[in-house]
Design a protein around this motif. Structure first.
Motif, PDB file in Angstrom:
ATOM      1  N   LEU A  30       0.828  -1.212   0.000  1.00  0.00           N
ATOM      2  CA  LEU A  30       0.000   0.000   0.000  1.00  0.00           C
ATOM      3  C   LEU A  30       0.861   1.260   0.000  1.00  0.00           C
ATOM      4  O   LEU A  30       0.497   2.258  -0.629  1.00  0.00           O
ATOM      5  N   ALA A  31       1.995   1.223   0.676  1.00  0.00           N
ATOM      6  CA  ALA A  31       2.901   2.375   0.660  1.00  0.00           C
ATOM      7  C   ALA A  31       3.432   2.602  -0.755  1.00  0.00           C
ATOM      8  O   ALA A  31       3.602   3.740  -1.196  1.00  0.00           O
ATOM      9  N   ALA A  32       3.668   1.523  -1.484  1.00  0.00           N
ATOM     10  CA  ALA A  32       4.213   1.639  -2.841  1.00  0.00           C
ATOM     11  C   ALA A  32       3.158   2.036  -3.861  1.00  0.00           C
ATOM     12  O   ALA A  32       3.410   2.875  -4.723  1.00  0.00           O
ATOM     13  N   PHE A  33       1.985   1.467  -3.769  1.00  0.00           N
ATOM     14  CA  PHE A  33       1.019   1.603  -4.858  1.00  0.00           C
ATOM     15  C   PHE A  33      -0.242   2.379  -4.500  1.00  0.00           C
ATOM     16  O   PHE A  33      -1.170   2.458  -5.296  1.00  0.00           O
ATOM     17  N   GLY A  34      -0.294   2.954  -3.309  1.00  0.00           N
ATOM     18  CA  GLY A  34      -1.431   3.795  -2.945  1.00  0.00           C
ATOM     19  C   GLY A  34      -2.503   3.025  -2.212  1.00  0.00           C
ATOM     20  O   GLY A  34      -2.408   1.814  -2.008  1.00  0.00           O
ATOM     21  N   ARG A  35      -3.529   3.782  -1.814  1.00  0.00           N
ATOM     22  CA  ARG A  35      -4.584   3.185  -1.000  1.00  0.00           C
ATOM     23  C   ARG A  35      -5.936   3.227  -1.695  1.00  0.00           C
ATOM     24  O   ARG A  35      -6.976   3.358  -1.050  1.00  0.00           O
ATOM     25  N   SER A  36      -5.937   3.098  -3.008  1.00  0.00           N
ATOM     26  CA  SER A  36      -7.226   2.990  -3.691  1.00  0.00           C
ATOM     27  C   SER A  36      -7.856   1.660  -3.281  1.00  0.00           C
ATOM     28  O   SER A  36      -7.163   0.741  -2.818  1.00  0.00           O
ATOM     29  N   ARG A  37      -9.155   1.566  -3.458  1.00  0.00           N
ATOM     30  CA  ARG A  37      -9.849   0.317  -3.106  1.00  0.00           C
ATOM     31  C   ARG A  37      -9.242  -0.855  -3.877  1.00  0.00           C
ATOM     32  O   ARG A  37      -9.032  -1.938  -3.330  1.00  0.00           O
ATOM     33  N   ARG A  38      -8.925  -0.625  -5.132  1.00  0.00           N
ATOM     34  CA  ARG A  38      -8.342  -1.685  -5.958  1.00  0.00           C
ATOM     35  C   ARG A  38      -6.968  -2.098  -5.430  1.00  0.00           C
ATOM     36  O   ARG A  38      -6.662  -3.290  -5.344  1.00  0.00           O
ATOM     37  N   ALA A  39      -6.128  -1.125  -5.067  1.00  0.00           N
ATOM     38  CA  ALA A  39      -4.793  -1.433  -4.541  1.00  0.00           C
ATOM     39  C   ALA A  39      -4.897  -2.231  -3.249  1.00  0.00           C
ATOM     40  O   ALA A  39      -4.107  -3.158  -3.023  1.00  0.00           O
ATOM     41  N   ILE A  40      -5.858  -1.887  -2.417  1.00  0.00           N
ATOM     42  CA  ILE A  40      -6.044  -2.603  -1.142  1.00  0.00           C
ATOM     43  C   ILE A  40      -6.441  -4.058  -1.408  1.00  0.00           C
ATOM     44  O   ILE A  40      -5.877  -4.981  -0.825  1.00  0.00           O
ATOM     45  N   VAL A  41      -7.393  -4.251  -2.307  1.00  0.00           N
ATOM     46  CA  VAL A  41      -7.849  -5.612  -2.619  1.00  0.00           C
ATOM     47  C   VAL A  41      -6.707  -6.430  -3.219  1.00  0.00           C
ATOM     48  O   VAL A  41      -6.496  -7.597  -2.846  1.00  0.00           O
ATOM     49  N   VAL A  42      -5.940  -5.830  -4.124  1.00  0.00           N
ATOM     50  CA  VAL A  42      -4.811  -6.551  -4.737  1.00  0.00           C
ATOM     51  C   VAL A  42      -3.749  -6.882  -3.687  1.00  0.00           C
ATOM     52  O   VAL A  42      -3.237  -8.006  -3.641  1.00  0.00           O
ATOM     53  N   ALA A  43      -3.411  -5.914  -2.822  1.00  0.00           N
ATOM     54  CA  ALA A  43      -2.390  -6.139  -1.795  1.00  0.00           C
ATOM     55  C   ALA A  43      -2.809  -7.259  -0.842  1.00  0.00           C
ATOM     56  O   ALA A  43      -2.007  -8.149  -0.525  1.00  0.00           O
ATOM     57  N   VAL A  44      -4.049  -7.230  -0.396  1.00  0.00           N
ATOM     58  CA  VAL A  44      -4.543  -8.280   0.498  1.00  0.00           C
ATOM     59  C   VAL A  44      -4.574  -9.621  -0.239  1.00  0.00           C
ATOM     60  O   VAL A  44      -4.178 -10.656   0.315  1.00  0.00           O
ATOM     61  N   GLY A  45      -4.991  -9.598  -1.494  1.00  0.00           N
ATOM     62  CA  GLY A  45      -5.029 -10.829  -2.290  1.00  0.00           C
ATOM     63  C   GLY A  45      -3.652 -11.455  -2.456  1.00  0.00           C
ATOM     64  O   GLY A  45      -3.491 -12.671  -2.336  1.00  0.00           O
TER      65      GLY A  45
END
Length: 133
Positions: free
Chosen positions: A60-75
């Motif tokens: 999230l620090a690298a790619f931002g906190r958009s809803r999509r980035a959060i879902v991808v990071a958690v995934g």
């Protein structure tokens, strides 16, 4: 200039996140001696929680906190936790433990949920931004 700095920061943090994933993969697959296994067994679940929570934080620090980035990071973190447990079955002195997987998933999901609930950070204004406007 500001855009270049942001891109550079994103690349650095992205590289750190990838290095974190690689290092975590290596460290979680090293064979353990009897004494080390007993020590790790005492703090195993908090380590899994922190490992995958930290992974989401870095992404999230690298790619931002958009809803999509959060879902991808958690995934990605959940997939890595799953892969970690499956592959540990091939390492002597390591065992598959669904509770390790649950701890890792809980860490990743908790960070993702907090990121969704917190307001998005405001961009930092620099003098260069004001002169361009």
């Amino acid at each position: 200039m500001a855009r270049t700095l942001r891109q550079s920061r994103t690349w650095r943090l992205g590289a750190m996140a990838v290095a974190y994933v690689v290092l975590a993969s290596v460290l979680t697959h090293l064979p353990l001696g009897h004494r080390t296994a007993r020590l790790v067994g005492l703090i195993d679940k908090p380590l899994h929680f922190a490992l995958y929570a930290g992974m989401v934080v870095l992404f999230l620090a690298a790619f931002g906190r958009s809803r999509r980035a959060i879902v991808v990071a958690v995934g990605i973190a959940v997939a890595m936790a799953s892969l970690d447990e499956v592959l540990q079955s091939t390492v002597p002195s390591r065992t598959v433990d669904w509770r390790d997987w649950i701890a890792g998933v809980a860490g990743a999901v908790l960070v993702g949920a907090v990121a969704l609930l917190l307001p998005a950070p405001r961009p930092i204004r620099t003098g260069a931004d004001e002169t361009a406007a």
